[in-house]
Design a protein around this motif. Structure first.
Motif, PDB file in Angstrom:
ATOM      1  N   ASN A   1      -0.610  59.213 111.166  1.00  0.00           N
ATOM      2  CA  ASN A   1      -1.798  59.262 110.316  1.00  0.00           C
ATOM      3  C   ASN A   1      -2.801  58.183 110.719  1.00  0.00           C
ATOM      4  N   GLY A   2      -2.302  56.979 110.980  1.00  0.00           N
ATOM      5  CA  GLY A   2      -3.182  55.881 111.365  1.00  0.00           C
ATOM      6  C   GLY A   2      -3.858  56.117 112.703  1.00  0.00           C
ATOM      7  N   ILE A   3      -3.107  56.606 113.675  1.00  0.00           N
ATOM      8  CA  ILE A   3      -3.682  56.862 114.996  1.00  0.00           C
ATOM      9  C   ILE A   3      -4.738  57.964 114.928  1.00  0.00           C
ATOM     10  N   LEU A   4      -4.476  59.008 114.162  1.00  0.00           N
ATOM     11  CA  LEU A   4      -5.461  60.086 114.019  1.00  0.00           C
ATOM     12  C   LEU A   4      -6.739  59.586 113.347  1.00  0.00           C
ATOM     13  N   ALA A   5      -6.599  58.737 112.336  1.00  0.00           N
ATOM     14  CA  ALA A   5      -7.777  58.160 111.682  1.00  0.00           C
ATOM     15  C   ALA A   5      -8.593  57.341 112.676  1.00  0.00           C
ATOM     16  N   LEU A   6      -7.903  56.575 113.523  1.00  0.00           N
ATOM     17  CA  LEU A   6      -8.585  55.787 114.545  1.00  0.00           C
ATOM     18  C   LEU A   6      -9.321  56.692 115.535  1.00  0.00           C
ATOM     19  N   LEU A   7      -8.685  57.772 115.963  1.00  0.00           N
ATOM     20  CA  LEU A   7      -9.315  58.700 116.896  1.00  0.00           C
ATOM     21  C   LEU A   7     -10.564  59.326 116.288  1.00  0.00           C
ATOM     22  N   LYS A   8     -10.478  59.727 115.035  1.00  0.00           N
ATOM     23  CA  LYS A   8     -11.608  60.355 114.364  1.00  0.00           C
ATOM     24  C   LYS A   8     -12.785  59.396 114.245  1.00  0.00           C
ATOM     25  N   VAL A   9     -12.529  58.179 113.787  1.00  0.00           N
ATOM     26  CA  VAL A   9     -13.595  57.199 113.605  1.00  0.00           C
ATOM     27  C   VAL A   9     -14.192  56.803 114.943  1.00  0.00           C
ATOM     28  N   ASN A  10     -13.340  56.617 115.946  1.00  0.00           N
ATOM     29  CA  ASN A  10     -13.848  56.217 117.255  1.00  0.00           C
ATOM     30  C   ASN A  10     -14.655  57.331 117.905  1.00  0.00           C
ATOM     31  N   PHE A  11     -14.300  58.579 117.635  1.00  0.00           N
ATOM     32  CA  PHE A  11     -15.068  59.701 118.177  1.00  0.00           C
ATOM     33  C   PHE A  11     -16.507  59.644 117.675  1.00  0.00           C
ATOM     34  N   TYR A  12     -16.676  59.505 116.371  1.00  0.00           N
ATOM     35  CA  TYR A  12     -18.028  59.430 115.806  1.00  0.00           C
ATOM     36  C   TYR A  12     -18.775  58.214 116.342  1.00  0.00           C
ATOM     37  N   ALA A  13     -18.097  57.058 116.365  1.00  0.00           N
ATOM     38  CA  ALA A  13     -18.755  55.831 116.813  1.00  0.00           C
ATOM     39  C   ALA A  13     -19.131  55.910 118.288  1.00  0.00           C
ATOM     40  N   ASN A  14     -18.260  56.505 119.080  1.00  0.00           N
ATOM     41  CA  ASN A  14     -18.514  56.634 120.516  1.00  0.00           C
ATOM     42  C   ASN A  14     -19.700  57.552 120.794  1.00  0.00           C
ATOM     43  N   GLN A  15     -19.871  58.588 119.967  1.00  0.00           N
ATOM     44  CA  GLN A  15     -21.006  59.486 120.150  1.00  0.00           C
ATOM     45  C   GLN A  15     -22.320  58.751 119.903  1.00  0.00           C
ATOM     46  N   ASP A  16     -22.319  57.838 118.935  1.00  0.00           N
ATOM     47  CA  ASP A  16     -23.543  57.103 118.588  1.00  0.00           C
ATOM     48  C   ASP A  16     -23.782  55.902 119.502  1.00  0.00           C
ATOM     49  N   SER A  17     -22.698  55.160 119.815  1.00  0.00           N
ATOM     50  CA  SER A  17     -22.842  53.911 120.586  1.00  0.00           C
ATOM     51  C   SER A  17     -21.695  53.770 121.580  1.00  0.00           C
ATOM     52  N   PRO A  18     -21.724  54.558 122.649  1.00  0.00           N
ATOM     53  CA  PRO A  18     -20.607  54.501 123.613  1.00  0.00           C
ATOM     54  C   PRO A  18     -20.450  53.137 124.265  1.00  0.00           C
ATOM     55  N   GLU A  19     -21.524  52.359 124.324  1.00  0.00           N
ATOM     56  CA  GLU A  19     -21.436  51.033 124.939  1.00  0.00           C
ATOM     57  C   GLU A  19     -20.665  50.048 124.053  1.00  0.00           C
ATOM     58  N   LEU A  20     -20.600  50.332 122.748  1.00  0.00           N
ATOM     59  CA  LEU A  20     -19.881  49.458 121.819  1.00  0.00           C
ATOM     60  C   LEU A  20     -18.485  49.963 121.498  1.00  0.00           C
ATOM     61  N   PHE A  21     -18.340  51.276 121.426  1.00  0.00           N
ATOM     62  CA  PHE A  21     -17.070  51.864 121.003  1.00  0.00           C
ATOM     63  C   PHE A  21     -16.510  52.747 122.116  1.00  0.00           C
ATOM     64  N   SER A  22     -15.949  52.091 123.109  1.00  0.00           N
ATOM     65  CA  SER A  22     -15.364  52.832 124.219  1.00  0.00           C
ATOM     66  C   SER A  22     -13.955  53.272 123.851  1.00  0.00           C
ATOM     67  N   TRP A  23     -13.353  54.089 124.704  1.00  0.00           N
ATOM     68  CA  TRP A  23     -12.002  54.579 124.466  1.00  0.00           C
ATOM     69  C   TRP A  23     -10.934  53.666 125.073  1.00  0.00           C
TER      70      TRP A  23
END
Length: 308
Positions: free
Chosen positions: A20-42
């Protein structure tokens, strides 16, 4: 209760909480990466939450999500986590509700559907992440409604809250590293907001403080809030209560456990934001991780073998 049964109940819920925690992280990082890939990389996500021996390197969003969900060579992929949870659940079916077993089994069957991996490449990834998170919510809700209160229920919750404290600590450590490299207050605010979203505290924060992202208030919510179900204090309090129930019913030897839990709960309850800032938030988090590791090791000395 046999140690094998207790062990499997604990690890079943640890795995489900981890997924559950890893999926939440993936979801949040997906949105953040779309907006600011330079700040929220994978890269930090893969580095911190995939297998420690992984050699996977890419910033392609779909490939990263695929690796974290479906790749069997990644020990911490969702498919591996749910498979282990299912194996633990299957071995203790007589101790859990039929509905709880069906939740995990149906989740496993959903994940192993041949078309699911292709869907990730063809559809909006959020749709798939939401569906997977829905299986975890169904599991938690079913346990709360259908599982009889007794040793099995208490052991299951010991696993849930142990893993939740570890995840909150790890998520905070990840964000603190990013915050330390931020160039201005705006970037820091984005990282704090991201942490709130990952631990599920964003709405609670807005309702409670009605302000921009203040570091002291965020620390207070995530670590010290008595009513927020994903705060460290709330989880430690619940962990203490369930372990006390097990000790009183003779299902778990005390073995210094109540002392360790009481000490950790009190240290969080009676500390102040000023105390935390004086010692440094990372040192505070490291102390919690050390204490929760000692508690977990104490339990594992009796109930120790997860199914891999």
């Amino acid at each position: 209760m046999l140690s094998r049964v207790a062990n499997n109940l604990i690890w079943m819920n640890r795995y489900m909480a981890r997924g559950n925690g890893i999926l939440a992280l993936l979801k949040v990082n997906f949105y953040a990466n779309q907006d600011s890939p330079e700040l929220f990389s994978w890269t930090p996500v893969i580095k911190n939450f995939a297998s420690s021996e992984t050699e996977f390197h890419t910033e392609d969003t779909i490939e990263c999500i695929d690796y974290m969900i479906f790749e069997t060579s990644n020990d911490n992929s969702i498919i591996n986590i749910v498979t282990r949870a299912r194996e633990n659940a299957r071995s203790v079916q007589e101790h859990i509700s039929r509905e709880s077993w069906l939740c995990i089994n149906n989740y496993y069957l959903f994940l192993t559907n041949n078309n699911l991996r292709q869907r990730l490449k063809e559809e909006d990834p959020i749709r798939l992440l939401e569906e997977l998170l829905g299986h975890h919510l169904m599991f938690y809700g079913t346990n709360d409604i259908m599982q009889e209160r007794g040793p099995a229920y208490y052991f299951m919750n010991v696993g849930r809250y142990l893993e939740r404290v570890i995840l909150i600590s790890d998520f905070t450590t990840l964000k603190l590293k990013e915050i330390s490299e931020a160039t201005d207050d705006l970037e820091k605010g984005l990282y704090w907001r991201n942490l709130l979203l990952v631990v599920g505290g964003y709405q609670k924060y807005l309702k409670t403080y009605k302000s921009s992202f203040n570091e002291d208030q965020i620390i207070d919510l995530i670590f010290r809030d008595k009513l927020f179900p994903r705060s460290v204090y709330y989880c430690i309090n619940k962990l203490n209560r369930h372990i006390t129930e097990l000790i009183e019913e003779g299902e778990l030897g005390n073995n210094n456990l109540q002392f360790l839990l009481g000490k950790l709960e009190s240290s969080i309850k009676y500390t102040t934001i000023e105390n935390i800032k004086d010692q440094g938030l990372q040192n505070f988090v490291d102390g919690i991780k050390q204490d929760i590791g000692d508690i977990s090791e104490n339990i594992n000395s009796v109930y120790y073998t997860p199914i891999n």
